[in-house]
Design an enzyme around this catalytic site. Structure first.
Site, mmCIF file in Angstrom:
data_model
loop_
_atom_site.group_PDB
_atom_site.id
_atom_site.type_symbol
_atom_site.label_atom_id
_atom_site.label_comp_id
_atom_site.label_asym_id
_atom_site.label_seq_id
_atom_site.Cartn_x
_atom_site.Cartn_y
_atom_site.Cartn_z
ATOM 1 C CB CYS A 38 3.152 -1.172 14.140
ATOM 2 S SG CYS A 38 3.209 -0.852 12.367
ATOM 3 C CD GLU A 70 -2.983 -0.937 2.206
ATOM 4 O OE1 GLU A 70 -3.908 -0.114 2.170
ATOM 5 O OE2 GLU A 70 -2.786 -1.710 3.142
ATOM 6 C CB CYS A 83 1.098 5.729 10.985
ATOM 7 S SG CYS A 83 1.268 7.434 10.712
HETATM 8 N N1 SAH Z 1 9.682 1.057 10.281
HETATM 9 C C1 SAH Z 1 9.835 2.473 10.196
HETATM 10 C C2 SAH Z 1 8.865 3.153 9.259
HETATM 11 C C3 SAH Z 1 7.424 2.727 9.274
HETATM 12 S S1 SAH Z 1 6.414 3.263 10.579
HETATM 13 C C4 SAH Z 1 9.773 3.087 11.577
HETATM 14 O O1 SAH Z 1 9.546 2.351 12.542
HETATM 15 O O2 SAH Z 1 10.015 4.261 11.716
HETATM 16 C C5 SAH Z 1 6.191 4.990 10.424
HETATM 17 C C6 SAH Z 1 5.776 5.630 11.750
HETATM 18 O O3 SAH Z 1 4.426 5.295 12.100
HETATM 19 C C7 SAH Z 1 6.626 5.138 12.900
HETATM 20 O O4 SAH Z 1 6.982 6.177 13.772
HETATM 21 C C8 SAH Z 1 5.692 4.160 13.576
HETATM 22 O O5 SAH Z 1 6.097 3.887 14.860
HETATM 23 C C9 SAH Z 1 4.369 4.870 13.448
HETATM 24 N N2 SAH Z 1 3.195 4.042 13.686
HETATM 25 C C10 SAH Z 1 3.071 2.709 13.571
HETATM 26 N N3 SAH Z 1 1.838 2.309 13.900
HETATM 27 C C11 SAH Z 1 1.142 3.423 14.238
HETATM 28 C C12 SAH Z 1 -0.201 3.653 14.640
HETATM 29 N N4 SAH Z 1 -1.077 2.680 14.760
HETATM 30 N N5 SAH Z 1 -0.564 4.926 14.893
HETATM 31 C C13 SAH Z 1 0.311 5.942 14.726
HETATM 32 N N6 SAH Z 1 1.580 5.780 14.342
HETATM 33 C C14 SAH Z 1 2.001 4.530 14.093
#
Ligand code: SAH
Length: 346
Positions: free
Chosen positions: A117, A90, A334
């Site tokens: 996540c 996606e 995210c």
């Molecule tokens: N793996 C990388 C990039 C992908 S996540 C990383 O960890 O940075 C991108 C951002 O979204 C990260 O800061 C992650 O922690 C955040 N994220 C993941 N799940 C989320 C959620 N449910 N709500 C808000 N942010 C989230």
């Protein structure tokens, strides 16, 4: 079949050399791909017919097929793409006052297992090639051509850990950054990592101008370890010293991402500890409202608490911003990518 987007300019020159072509042909090809956005070799009218035939034998151009597209109330658009091997990924397009921003996926699934996540609900199946990441940008750019807009900003924040697919992600960045290609400025490209320290060090040595964002989410190891298993391999002191090394080598401001989880990491003491951890660094904290995921028990902290947390950080000498939500109603926010699709498939 391999996509031609996989080749950066140098690799393109090498490939054309093996076909007995002059190096200038690489720039011609680049122009067709990234300036004119053509999706078929036949349109490349200044290339010899024999070369076009050879290219068609070895490469495809667009490695993605659109499976589904959803548009949220705020016009954030989520694309579900199928790759040539049938995997799905996606990509999200967001419209900001500062331009069109695309959030790309770097891996099919993710192995980092962050507790909050949704992207990591599917374990990593494979890395995306650089061309499969570039394809996400080109597909959306092609749509933006219709309204005479361009992709202005790129964030590598979709599914996957970019620093677990370092070479392909960096090659992707160089393709979209190239003056002969899309020419997206390095400062308009952000790579977000959960804290893969050896790659942060490698990145620091490369003196790249891309923005670096670190997913921190907790200011002490006890808590961070529960949220992010990567903290076991690279605890905070190791992470922070790598980041200080980065800051010393590169005059670039770091971003720390911090999701506010209700009752978990949103207390005053957490804000103070966070401020103590990063005060004095050339950095700021991006506070992220949590997007709830059905599969786990984490909850969003309320706006009042978020604003208070922000105030405490600022009072303790650390700059912060509060991120606004995008595309929440279509599960594009995210961590929500793909999970819904997997659920509906199951
Ligand atoms: N793996 C990388 C990039 C992908 S996540 C990383 O960890 O940075 C991108 C951002 O979204 C990260 O800061 C992650 O922690 C955040 N994220 C993941 N799940 C989320 C959620 N449910 N709500 C808000 N942010 C989230």
């Amino acid at each position: 079949m391999r996509t031609i987007y996989d080749l950066n300019l140098k690799q393109m020159e090498e490939m054309l050399g093996t076909l007995g072509q002059k190096p200038y042909r690489a720039k011609q090809l680049y122009t067709w791909l990234y300036r004119k956005h053509v999706l078929s070799f036949d349109e490349m009218s200044d290339l010899p017919a024999a070369l076009i035939a050879q290219l068609k034998e070895s490469f495809c151009i667009m490695p993605l097929k659109l499976v589904e597209k959803q548009v949220a109330k705020d016009l954030t658009t989520k694309y579900l793409f199928e790759l040539t091997d049938g995997s799905t990924v996606e990509t999200v397009l967001m419209h900001f006052s500062f331009g069109e921003s695309v959030c790309v996926t770097s891996q099919v699934g993710c192995n980092m297992s962050c507790a909050f996540c949704a992207s990591g609900l599917l374990k990593k199946q494979r890395d995306l090639t650089s061309g499969e990441i570039t394809g996400q940008i080109m597909f959306i750019q092609k749509e933006l051509d219709e309204v005479e807009k361009r992709v202005d900003n790129v964030v590598v924040m979709g599914t996957g850990e970019p620093f677990d697919n370092y070479d392909n992600v960096l090659s992707f960045c160089s393709t979209i950054n190239s003056d002969h290609g899309l020419a997206i400025g390095a400062r308009h490209i952000t790579i977000s990592t959960c804290g893969v320290v050896p790659k942060i060090k490698e990145f620091a040595k490369g003196h790249y101008q891309y923005n670096l964002a670190i997913s921190l989410h907790a200011p002490y190891d006890e808590l961070r370890r529960q949220l992010m298993p990567i903290d076991q391999a690279y605890p905070l002191d190791v992470l922070m010293s790598a980041l200080k090394e980065y800051s010393e080598n590169n005059n670039r401001r770091l971003t720390f991402e911090y999701i506010l989880l209700k009752g978990v990491n949103d207390h005053d003491k957490d804000a103070i500890a966070l401020a103590d951890l990063i005060r004095g660094m050339n950095a700021y904290v991006n506070l992220i409202p949590y997007n709830e995921v059905d599969e786990n028990g984490f909850r969003t902290c309320d706006t009042k608490t978020a604003l208070h947390f922000y105030d405490v950080l600022m009072k303790h000498g650390v700059k912060a911003t509060l991120r606004t939500r995008h595309g929440e109603d279509i599960d594009a926010a995210c961590g929500q990518l793909r999970a819904r699709h997997e659920r509906t498939k199951a």
